[in-house]
Design an enzyme around this catalytic site. Structure first.
Site, PDB file in Angstrom:
ATOM      1  N   GLN A  96       1.612   0.222  -4.695  1.00  0.00           N
ATOM      2  CA  GLN A  96       0.821  -0.785  -4.333  1.00  0.00           C
ATOM      3  C   GLN A  96       0.934  -1.221  -5.914  1.00  0.00           C
ATOM      4  O   GLN A  96       0.680  -2.793  -6.390  1.00  0.00           O
ATOM      5  CB  GLN A  96      -1.179  -0.089  -4.876  1.00  0.00           C
ATOM      6  CG  GLN A  96      -1.414   0.286  -3.873  1.00  0.00           C
ATOM      7  CD  GLN A  96      -2.883   0.549  -4.234  1.00  0.00           C
ATOM      8  OE1 GLN A  96      -2.749   1.960  -3.925  1.00  0.00           O
ATOM      9  NE2 GLN A  96      -3.482  -0.228  -3.428  1.00  0.00           N
TER      10      GLN A  96
ATOM     11  N   HIS B  32      -0.332   4.801   2.000  1.00  0.00           N
ATOM     12  CA  HIS B  32       0.562   3.989   1.203  1.00  0.00           C
ATOM     13  C   HIS B  32       1.353   3.823   0.782  1.00  0.00           C
ATOM     14  O   HIS B  32       2.572   2.751   0.700  1.00  0.00           O
ATOM     15  CB  HIS B  32      -0.089   3.686  -0.928  1.00  0.00           C
ATOM     16  CG  HIS B  32      -0.683   2.745  -0.398  1.00  0.00           C
ATOM     17  ND1 HIS B  32      -1.409   1.321  -0.028  1.00  0.00           N
ATOM     18  CD2 HIS B  32      -2.315   3.087  -0.820  1.00  0.00           C
ATOM     19  CE1 HIS B  32      -2.931   0.739  -0.419  1.00  0.00           C
ATOM     20  NE2 HIS B  32      -3.511   2.154  -0.705  1.00  0.00           N
TER      21      HIS B  32
ATOM     22  N   CYS C 122      -9.946  -0.819  -1.259  1.00  0.00           N
ATOM     23  CA  CYS C 122      -8.411  -0.943  -1.402  1.00  0.00           C
ATOM     24  C   CYS C 122      -8.012  -1.953  -2.326  1.00  0.00           C
ATOM     25  O   CYS C 122      -8.546  -2.272  -2.282  1.00  0.00           O
ATOM     26  CB  CYS C 122      -7.528  -0.566  -0.083  1.00  0.00           C
ATOM     27  SG  CYS C 122      -6.023  -0.730  -0.717  1.00  0.00           S
ATOM     28  N   LEU C 123      -7.800  -1.123  -3.896  1.00  0.00           N
ATOM     29  CA  LEU C 123      -7.275  -2.240  -4.839  1.00  0.00           C
ATOM     30  C   LEU C 123      -6.366  -3.594  -3.699  1.00  0.00           C
ATOM     31  O   LEU C 123      -6.171  -4.204  -4.859  1.00  0.00           O
ATOM     32  CB  LEU C 123      -6.490  -1.836  -5.528  1.00  0.00           C
ATOM     33  CG  LEU C 123      -7.768  -1.287  -6.337  1.00  0.00           C
ATOM     34  CD1 LEU C 123      -6.583  -0.016  -7.074  1.00  0.00           C
ATOM     35  CD2 LEU C 123      -8.440  -1.324  -6.913  1.00  0.00           C
TER      36      LEU C 123
ATOM     37  N   GLY D 160      -8.178   5.549  -7.297  1.00  0.00           N
ATOM     38  CA  GLY D 160      -6.271   6.088  -6.641  1.00  0.00           C
ATOM     39  C   GLY D 160      -6.026   5.016  -6.989  1.00  0.00           C
ATOM     40  O   GLY D 160      -5.663   3.843  -6.673  1.00  0.00           O
TER      41      GLY D 160
ATOM     42  N   HIS E 189      -6.108   8.285   1.979  1.00  0.00           N
ATOM     43  CA  HIS E 189      -5.795   7.186   1.888  1.00  0.00           C
ATOM     44  C   HIS E 189      -4.026   6.464   0.761  1.00  0.00           C
ATOM     45  O   HIS E 189      -3.180   5.750   1.370  1.00  0.00           O
ATOM     46  CB  HIS E 189      -6.524   6.952   0.699  1.00  0.00           C
ATOM     47  CG  HIS E 189      -6.891   5.143   0.440  1.00  0.00           C
ATOM     48  ND1 HIS E 189      -8.041   4.258   1.314  1.00  0.00           N
ATOM     49  CD2 HIS E 189      -6.094   4.461  -0.062  1.00  0.00           C
ATOM     50  CE1 HIS E 189      -7.440   2.998   1.057  1.00  0.00           C
ATOM     51  NE2 HIS E 189      -6.385   2.876   0.118  1.00  0.00           N
ATOM     52  N   GLU E 190      -3.822   7.815  -0.109  1.00  0.00           N
ATOM     53  CA  GLU E 190      -2.868   7.349  -1.010  1.00  0.00           C
ATOM     54  C   GLU E 190      -1.485   7.610  -0.480  1.00  0.00           C
ATOM     55  O   GLU E 190      -0.495   7.146  -0.870  1.00  0.00           O
ATOM     56  CB  GLU E 190      -2.704   7.917  -2.748  1.00  0.00           C
ATOM     57  CG  GLU E 190      -4.495   7.717  -3.384  1.00  0.00           C
ATOM     58  CD  GLU E 190      -4.423   5.772  -3.223  1.00  0.00           C
ATOM     59  OE1 GLU E 190      -3.215   5.457  -3.183  1.00  0.00           O
ATOM     60  OE2 GLU E 190      -5.790   5.387  -4.521  1.00  0.00           O
TER      61      GLU E 190
HETATM   62 ZN    ZN Z   1      -5.417   1.541  -0.598  1.00  0.00          ZN
END
Ligand code: ZN
Length: 167
Positions: A58, A152, A106-107, A53, A148-149
Protein backbone atom coordinates in the site's frame (compact mmCIF):
# COMPACT_ATOMS: atom_id res chain seq x y z
CA UNK A 1 6.71 -1.09 18.91
CA UNK A 2 9.71 1.18 18.47
CA UNK A 3 8.77 4.66 17.36
CA UNK A 4 11.09 6.96 15.51
CA UNK A 5 10.09 10.61 15.56
CA UNK A 6 11.54 11.02 12.05
CA UNK A 7 9.05 8.60 10.51
CA UNK A 8 7.64 9.81 7.22
CA UNK A 9 4.08 9.75 5.97
CA UNK A 10 4.16 7.95 2.62
CA UNK A 11 1.78 8.14 -0.36
CA UNK A 12 -0.84 5.37 -0.31
CA UNK A 13 -1.39 3.35 -3.50
CA UNK A 14 -4.98 3.39 -4.70
CA UNK A 15 -7.00 0.60 -6.31
CA UNK A 16 -5.79 0.10 -9.88
CA UNK A 17 -2.09 0.62 -9.04
CA UNK A 18 -0.06 -2.37 -10.25
CA UNK A 19 1.73 -2.80 -6.90
CA UNK A 20 -1.57 -3.71 -5.22
CA UNK A 21 -2.09 -6.64 -7.61
CA UNK A 22 1.36 -8.19 -7.18
CA UNK A 23 2.45 -11.04 -4.90
CA UNK A 24 4.88 -9.34 -2.51
CA UNK A 25 8.43 -10.61 -1.89
CA UNK A 26 9.63 -12.24 1.31
CA UNK A 27 11.70 -10.04 3.64
CA UNK A 28 15.23 -11.51 3.61
CA UNK A 29 16.87 -9.33 6.30
CA UNK A 30 14.28 -8.20 8.89
CA UNK A 31 16.81 -6.13 10.85
CA UNK A 32 18.13 -4.20 7.85
CA UNK A 33 17.86 -0.44 8.52
CA UNK A 34 15.84 0.08 5.33
CA UNK A 35 13.25 -2.47 6.53
CA UNK A 36 13.12 -0.96 10.03
CA UNK A 37 12.66 2.51 8.52
CA UNK A 38 9.91 1.22 6.25
CA UNK A 39 8.07 -0.21 9.27
CA UNK A 40 8.29 3.15 11.07
CA UNK A 41 7.01 4.96 7.99
CA UNK A 42 4.16 2.44 7.50
CA UNK A 43 3.13 3.02 11.12
CA UNK A 44 3.15 6.82 10.73
CA UNK A 45 1.24 6.59 7.44
CA UNK A 46 -1.38 4.28 8.95
CA UNK A 47 -1.89 6.57 11.97
CA UNK A 48 -2.20 9.66 9.78
CA UNK A 49 -4.88 7.94 7.67
CA UNK A 50 -6.82 6.55 10.69
CA UNK A 51 -6.11 3.00 9.59
CA UNK A 52 -6.11 -0.06 11.86
CA UNK A 53 -3.67 -1.87 9.63
CA UNK A 54 -1.49 -1.38 6.57
CA UNK A 55 0.56 -3.56 4.24
CA UNK A 56 3.82 -2.59 2.53
CA UNK A 57 2.37 -2.82 -1.01
CA UNK A 58 0.00 0.00 0.00
CA UNK A 59 3.03 2.29 0.29
CA UNK A 60 4.48 1.03 -3.02
CA UNK A 61 6.88 -1.52 -1.45
CA UNK A 62 6.22 -5.04 -2.71
CA UNK A 63 7.44 -6.72 0.48
CA UNK A 64 5.72 -9.11 2.92
CA UNK A 65 5.30 -6.69 5.82
CA UNK A 66 2.04 -5.81 7.54
CA UNK A 67 1.15 -3.59 10.48
CA UNK A 68 -1.74 -4.68 12.71
CA UNK A 69 -2.95 -1.93 15.01
CA UNK A 70 -6.56 -2.12 16.07
CA UNK A 71 -7.70 0.88 18.08
CA UNK A 72 -10.85 2.98 18.24
CA UNK A 73 -10.64 5.83 15.73
CA UNK A 74 -13.00 7.85 13.53
CA UNK A 75 -13.03 5.14 10.83
CA UNK A 76 -13.54 2.24 13.30
CA UNK A 77 -15.06 3.61 16.54
CA UNK A 78 -15.61 0.13 18.05
CA UNK A 79 -12.17 -1.36 17.30
CA UNK A 80 -10.50 -2.97 20.35
CA UNK A 81 -7.23 -1.31 21.45
CA UNK A 82 -3.93 -3.19 21.10
CA UNK A 83 -0.22 -2.48 20.92
CA UNK A 84 0.64 -2.09 17.20
CA UNK A 85 2.47 -5.14 15.81
CA UNK A 86 4.68 -5.26 12.73
CA UNK A 87 4.62 -8.72 11.11
CA UNK A 88 7.18 -9.73 8.51
CA UNK A 89 6.57 -12.76 6.26
CA UNK A 90 3.27 -13.56 8.04
CA UNK A 91 1.83 -17.03 7.33
CA UNK A 92 -1.66 -17.90 8.49
CA UNK A 93 -1.30 -21.60 9.36
CA UNK A 94 -4.75 -22.26 10.79
CA UNK A 95 -8.24 -20.81 10.29
CA UNK A 96 -11.27 -21.64 12.39
CA UNK A 97 -14.20 -23.21 10.54
CA UNK A 98 -16.33 -20.54 12.19
CA UNK A 99 -16.70 -17.53 9.92
CA UNK A 100 -18.07 -14.09 10.68
CA UNK A 101 -19.28 -11.18 8.64
CA UNK A 102 -17.91 -7.73 9.38
CA UNK A 103 -17.66 -4.40 7.63
CA UNK A 104 -14.32 -3.51 6.08
CA UNK A 105 -12.81 -0.55 4.35
CA UNK A 106 -9.31 -0.02 2.99
CA UNK A 107 -6.91 2.91 2.79
CA UNK A 108 -6.39 1.93 -0.86
CA UNK A 109 -10.11 1.85 -1.79
CA UNK A 110 -11.70 5.26 -1.29
CA UNK A 111 -15.27 5.65 -0.07
CA UNK A 112 -16.14 1.95 -0.04
CA UNK A 113 -17.29 -0.20 2.85
CA UNK A 114 -18.62 -3.69 2.56
CA UNK A 115 -19.35 -6.72 4.68
CA UNK A 116 -16.75 -9.47 4.18
CA UNK A 117 -16.80 -13.07 5.46
CA UNK A 118 -13.61 -13.95 7.35
CA UNK A 119 -12.52 -16.73 9.68
CA UNK A 120 -13.38 -15.83 13.30
CA UNK A 121 -10.02 -17.13 14.61
CA UNK A 122 -6.62 -17.93 13.15
CA UNK A 123 -3.04 -18.74 14.01
CA UNK A 124 -0.29 -16.75 12.35
CA UNK A 125 3.49 -17.18 12.34
CA UNK A 126 5.58 -14.12 11.58
CA UNK A 127 8.93 -12.43 12.20
CA UNK A 128 8.70 -9.52 14.60
CA UNK A 129 10.59 -6.23 14.53
CA UNK A 130 13.35 -7.78 16.64
CA UNK A 131 13.83 -10.54 14.06
CA UNK A 132 12.25 -13.28 16.21
CA UNK A 133 9.80 -15.85 14.87
CA UNK A 134 6.50 -15.67 16.75
CA UNK A 135 3.31 -17.72 16.56
CA UNK A 136 0.11 -16.16 17.91
CA UNK A 137 -3.62 -16.82 17.86
CA UNK A 138 -6.08 -14.01 17.21
CA UNK A 139 -9.84 -13.70 17.02
CA UNK A 140 -12.54 -11.26 16.02
CA UNK A 141 -11.62 -7.86 14.64
CA UNK A 142 -7.84 -8.35 14.97
CA UNK A 143 -8.05 -11.68 13.08
CA UNK A 144 -10.05 -9.81 10.43
CA UNK A 145 -7.31 -7.16 10.09
CA UNK A 146 -4.64 -9.87 9.72
CA UNK A 147 -6.64 -11.62 6.96
CA UNK A 148 -7.24 -8.30 5.18
CA UNK A 149 -3.54 -7.30 5.34
CA UNK A 150 -2.20 -10.75 4.33
CA UNK A 151 -4.54 -10.54 1.31
CA UNK A 152 -2.68 -7.35 0.31
CA UNK A 153 0.57 -9.36 0.25
CA UNK A 154 -1.05 -11.71 -2.27
CA UNK A 155 -2.44 -8.99 -4.52
CA UNK A 156 -6.00 -9.28 -3.20
CA UNK A 157 -8.21 -6.37 -2.12
CA UNK A 158 -11.26 -6.79 0.12
CA UNK A 159 -13.50 -5.78 -2.77
CA UNK A 160 -12.19 -8.89 -4.62
CA UNK A 161 -13.60 -10.96 -1.72
CA UNK A 162 -17.09 -9.74 -2.59
CA UNK A 163 -16.92 -11.97 -5.67
CA UNK A 164 -18.87 -15.11 -4.67
CA UNK A 165 -16.28 -17.29 -6.45
CA UNK A 166 -13.66 -16.25 -3.87
CA UNK A 167 -15.80 -16.70 -0.78
ZN1 ZN B 1 -6.52 -2.65 2.83
Amino acid sequence: MLVNTEAKILPIAQQGEAVLAQVAQLVIDPLHPSIQTLIQDMHATMLAANGVGIAAPQVFQSLRIIMVASRPNPRYPDAPPMEPIAMMNPEINWYSDEMCLGEEGCLSVANTRASVARAERLKVTYINQQGETVESEYSGFVARIIQHEVDHLNGVLFVDRLDPDLM
